[in-house]
Design a protein around this motif. Structure first.
Motif, PDB file in Angstrom:
ATOM      1  N   TYR A 174       7.055 -20.325 -14.889  1.00 24.45           N
ATOM      2  CA  TYR A 174       5.592 -20.278 -14.865  1.00 24.45           C
ATOM      3  C   TYR A 174       5.042 -18.858 -14.684  1.00 24.45           C
ATOM      4  CZ  TYR A 174       5.404 -25.365 -14.462  1.00 24.45           C
ATOM      5  OH  TYR A 174       5.516 -26.705 -14.702  1.00 24.45           O
ATOM      6  N   ILE A 175       5.928 -17.874 -14.685  1.00 22.48           N
ATOM      7  CA  ILE A 175       5.473 -16.507 -14.413  1.00 22.48           C
ATOM      8  C   ILE A 175       5.530 -15.706 -15.706  1.00 22.48           C
ATOM      9  CG2 ILE A 175       5.813 -14.468 -12.991  1.00 22.48           C
ATOM     10  CD1 ILE A 175       7.259 -16.225 -10.996  1.00 22.48           C
ATOM     11  N   SER A 245      -1.603 -14.274  -7.054  1.00 25.11           N
ATOM     12  CA  SER A 245      -0.223 -14.023  -6.640  1.00 25.11           C
ATOM     13  C   SER A 245       0.752 -14.785  -7.522  1.00 25.11           C
ATOM     14  CB  SER A 245      -0.029 -14.446  -5.182  1.00 25.11           C
ATOM     15  OG  SER A 245       1.324 -14.340  -4.797  1.00 25.11           O
ATOM     16  N   LEU A 246       1.767 -14.058  -8.017  1.00 27.27           N
ATOM     17  CA  LEU A 246       2.833 -14.654  -8.805  1.00 27.27           C
ATOM     18  C   LEU A 246       4.155 -14.352  -8.118  1.00 27.27           C
ATOM     19  CD1 LEU A 246       1.750 -13.497 -12.386  1.00 27.27           C
ATOM     20  CD2 LEU A 246       1.400 -15.745 -11.385  1.00 27.27           C
ATOM     21  N   GLY A 247       4.990 -15.352  -7.985  1.00 31.16           N
ATOM     22  CA  GLY A 247       6.286 -15.128  -7.361  1.00 31.16           C
ATOM     23  C   GLY A 247       7.297 -16.161  -7.797  1.00 31.16           C
ATOM     24  N   MET A 264       7.698 -10.481  -7.994  1.00 33.42           N
ATOM     25  CA  MET A 264       6.486 -10.598  -7.180  1.00 33.42           C
ATOM     26  C   MET A 264       5.396  -9.782  -7.850  1.00 33.42           C
ATOM     27  SD  MET A 264       8.636  -9.742  -3.774  1.00 33.42           S
ATOM     28  CE  MET A 264       9.559  -8.603  -4.795  1.00 33.42           C
ATOM     29  N   ALA A 265       4.263 -10.414  -8.126  1.00 37.97           N
ATOM     30  CA  ALA A 265       3.195  -9.722  -8.846  1.00 37.97           C
ATOM     31  C   ALA A 265       1.835 -10.120  -8.290  1.00 37.97           C
ATOM     32  CB  ALA A 265       3.266 -10.039 -10.340  1.00 37.97           C
ATOM     33  N   MET A 266       0.933  -9.142  -8.269  1.00 35.98           N
ATOM     34  CA  MET A 266      -0.472  -9.362  -7.960  1.00 35.98           C
ATOM     35  C   MET A 266      -1.276  -8.716  -9.083  1.00 35.98           C
ATOM     36  SD  MET A 266      -0.720  -8.856  -3.807  1.00 35.98           S
ATOM     37  CE  MET A 266       0.139  -7.275  -3.799  1.00 35.98           C
ATOM     38  N   PRO A 267      -1.582  -9.481 -10.127  1.00 30.77           N
ATOM     39  CA  PRO A 267      -2.207  -8.899 -11.322  1.00 30.77           C
ATOM     40  C   PRO A 267      -3.507  -8.157 -11.040  1.00 30.77           C
ATOM     41  CG  PRO A 267      -1.457 -11.145 -11.733  1.00 30.77           C
ATOM     42  CD  PRO A 267      -1.316 -10.920 -10.274  1.00 30.77           C
TER      43      PRO A 267
END
Length: 539
Positions: A174-175, A245-247, A264-267
Motif C-alpha cells: 500500500y506504499i 504517514s507511510l510505513g 518510512m515517509a511523510m510526504p
C-alpha cells in the motif's frame, strides 16, 4: 466507303445484342443493413461487453443465412451474431468492426466502430491466482459495482504474455514509490516476484520483477556478486498508510537468506527514509522454511500498527526456530529453548490476538504438530518473556496437512483453517489444555453447498472487516495443473459468523492457488479513522 463500313458494323453489333438479350439471369443482391452498433462504444476493462445486433435485408434477414465476425484491433474476438465477450482490450480507444457474410452469395456488409475502454480494476475487487493448463493465470471481479461478473483468466488475454508456470501467492503493497517502481501487487511465481500495478493489474514496464537489485539499490553496503535470487516466501506488512504517514516492511526469503526493507515517509514534509538489510542467513546457514511470523502485531491508534522488531523463521536443516531483528543488521539468532524438530518443515506461523503468543504448524509429510509458543516481540523482552513452548500437540493429517489454509482472527482467540473439503473453527485456548484440533471443530463441508466429496478448498481469505470468508475451490480432482479447456475453479463467499452462502462463482479460474480481496486503500479494519465501516463490497 468508310461511313458504310461503320454503319454495317453498328448494325451487326445491335443485332447481336438483341439476339443475346434473353441469355442472362439478372438477380437482385440482398443488401444488408447493420443496426444497433454505435460508432463509439463505451465499456470498462474486463467487464462483459454485450452488443445485440439487428440485421435488415432488402430481400431477407434470416440470421442463419449469414456468418459473422467481430474484430478488435485487427484480431478476431467472436464469430457470433451478437457480441458477448470480456473486454480484455487495452485502455483507451480500440478500433473494431463487425463483418456479415452471405453464405450463398458471398457478399459482405461491414460496420466499423470504436471501443473506448476505461479502467474497472482501480477499485476494490477479488483476485484469484490459479494454475490453468499448466501455467499461472489471474481472474478478477470488481466489488465496487453491483451485478459485476468475474473476468476469468484475464492476464494472458490482456497482455499476450504468460504470467509464469509455478504460482504461489499474491501480495499487496500500500506504499507507493516514485514512478511506482515497486508497484502495488506482487505475484509470487517461478521463485520470483512479478510486479503488477494495483490499478491496471498488469505490468508497469516490461518484465518487472522485485529481486536483489531492489534491495541493493537501497542498501548502504554492496553484497558480493549475486547470480540468482530464488524466492521462497514474501510478506508485505503495512504499518501506516495515511495522508501524513507511510510505513511498512517487505520481507523476502531468497537463497535461504532473509532480505528486508523498511520504509518510512511523510510526504507533506518531503521525508522518505528506508532501512535495508540483505543476506541474513541462519546461524547454521541451513535451509529455511518458506514461512515467517511475528510474536505480536498490535494496533496503534485507530488506523496503524506498531512497528515490529523480532521476526521468526525456521531452519529445516537443524530443525530449530531462529529470529531476526528487522530493525538492525544483527545476525539471526537461534531459539534453542524451543527445542529441536529434526526432519520437520515450518508449514505455517502467526501471531495471535494475545500479545507474545504465537502458533506454529510443523510437518514432516506424515506427522503434523501444532505448537503454541510464548515469544518476545522485542529484544528488550527476551529476559521477561523467555522462549517457551506452551503446548505441542499432534494433529490428524485429515484435519491439518501441507495443503491447509489458515486465518487467525485479529481480536479473538479463534483461528479458521481449511483442509480438503472442510472448514474448521478452533479456539487456540484449547491448546493450553492439550486439546488438538479435530473433526469436532469442523463447521462446514463443501457437500453442504452441493459439491462432491472429492472437491477441495485450495485457498481462502477473509475480508478485513472479518464479516466474509472467501474460499477458493477446485473441482479438478487430483489434477493440480488445471488441464483441459473447462474452468473448474470456483469462489465461494460465506458469512463468517453464520456460514450462510453469500455468493457462489463457478468456473471463474483454473486450479485456485491463492485469492485476495484487493483493497485500493489501506484501512486496518475496514473502518475510516477506526470508527465507521467504510467498505461497501458487492459480492
Amino acid at each position: 466507303m468508310k461511313k458504310i463500313i461503320t454503319f454495317l458494323y453498328l448494325l451487326i453489333l445491335a443485332y447481336a445484342c438483341y439476339d443475346d438479350k434473353g441469355n442472362y439471369d439478372y438477380r437482385e443482391i440482398n443488401q444488408i443493413s447493420i443496426q444497433n452498433i454505435d460508432s463509439l462504444v463505451l465499456c470498462d476493462q474486463m467487464d462483459l461487453l454485450s452488443i445485440p445486433v439487428t440485421l435488415e435485408g432488402t430481400q431477407y434477414s434470416d440470421s442463419n443465412r449469414f456468418t459473422y465476425m467481430w474484430e478488435v484491433n485487427q484480431k478476431v474476438v467472436a464469430t457470433t451474431k451478437d457480441l458477448n465477450v470480456y473486454a480484455n482490450f487495452p485502455l483507451g480507444i480500440n478500433t473494431a468492426r463487425f463483418v456479415v457474410t452471405d453464405k450463398e452469395l458471398g457478399t459482405k456488409a461491414f460496420k466499423n466502430f470504436r471501443i473506448n475502454v476505461s479502467s474497472s480494476t482501480a477499485g476494490d475487487g477479488i483476485l484469484v491466482l490459479s494454475k490453468y493448463q499448466g501455467h499461472a493465470e489471474l481472474s478478477f471481479k470488481r466489488l465496487d459495482r453491483e451485478g459485476s461478473t468475474f473476468t476469468p483468466n484475464y492476464y494472458e488475454a490482456l497482455t499476450g504474455n504468460r504470467l509464469g508456470t509455478n504460482p504461489r501467492k499474491i501480495h499487496r503493497c500500500y506504499i507507493p514509490e516514485a514512478a511506482n517502481v515497486n508497484s502495488g501487487l506482487k505475484i509470487e511465481t517461478d521463485q520470483r516476484l512479478k510486479c503488477l500495478s494495483e490499478e491496471t493489474l498488469v505490468e508497469i514496464g516490461e518484465n518487472k520483477y522485485l529481486d536483489h537489485n531492489f534491495f541493493i539499490s537501497r542498501a548502504m553496503t554492496l553484497p558480493p556478486d549475486i547470480t540468482e535470487f530464488d524466492v521462497k516466501a514474501c510478506w508485505h506488512l503495512t504499518t501506516s498508510a495515511t495522508t501524513t504517514s507511510l510505513g511498512g516492511y517487505i520481507f523476502v526469503i531468497a537463497n535461504d537468506e532473509l532480505w528486508h526493507d523498511q520504509r518510512m515517509a511523510m510526504p507533506a514534509y518531503n521525508v522518505d527514509l528506508n532501512m535495508t538489510f540483505m543476506q541474513k542467513a541462519s546461524p547454521w546457514h541451513g535451509q529455511l522454511s518458506p514461512v515467517m511470523f511475528l510474536a505480536s502485531l498490535t494496533g496503534s491508534g485507530t488506523q496503524n500498527y506498531s512497528s515490529p522488531e523480532l521476526l521468526y523463521l525456521f531452519d529445516e536443516s537443524e530443525g530449530q526456530f531462529i529470529y531476526a531483528n528487522v530493525n538492525s543488521s544483527a545476525a539471526n539468532r537461534a531459539c534453542s529453548e524451543l527445542g529441536i524438530y529434526a526432519g520437520y518443515s515450518l508449514l505455517y506461523g502467526t501471531h495471535t490476538a494475545s500479545p507474545n503468543q504465537a502458533v506454529a504448524v510443523l510437518g514432516n509429510g506424515s506427522v503434523y504438530r501444532m505448537l503454541y509458543l510464548k515469544l518476545p516481540s522485542k529484544t528488550s523482552e527476551t529476559a521477561a518473556v523467555p522462549f517457551t513452548v506452551l503446548a505441542d500437540v499432534i494433529v490428524p493429517g485429515e484435519v491439518i496437512n501441507s495443503g491447509t489454509s489458515y486465518y487467525p482472527m485479529k481480536n479473538e482467540s479463534y483461528m479458521f483453517f481449511a483442509t480438503d473439503n472442510g472448514l474448521y473453527r478452533y479456539n487456540l485456548r484449547d491448546l493450553e489444555n492439550g486439546n488438538a484440533p479435530g473433526s469436532q471443530n469442523r463447521i462446514m463441508t463443501l457437500t453442504d453447498f452441493g459439491y462432491n466429496a472429492d472437491d477441495k478448498i485450495t485457498c481462502m481469505t477473509v475480508s478485513r472487516t472479518e464479516q466474509e470468508i472467501l474460499l477458493g475451490i477446485s473441482r479438478y480432482g487430483e489434477d493440480t495443473e488445471g488441464m483441459g479447456e473447462e474452468l473448474k475453479g470456483d469462489v465461494l463467499v460465506l458469512d463468517l459468523k453464520t456460514m450462510n452462502m453469500i455468493r457462489k462463482y463457478e468456473g471463474v479460474a483454473g486450479y485456485p492457488v491463492d485469492l485476495m480481496v484487493k483493497y485500493q486503500k489501506f484501512l486496518r479494519d475496514g473502518k475510516e479513522n477506526g470508527v465507521d465501516v467504510s467498505d461497501v463490497l458487492y459480492f
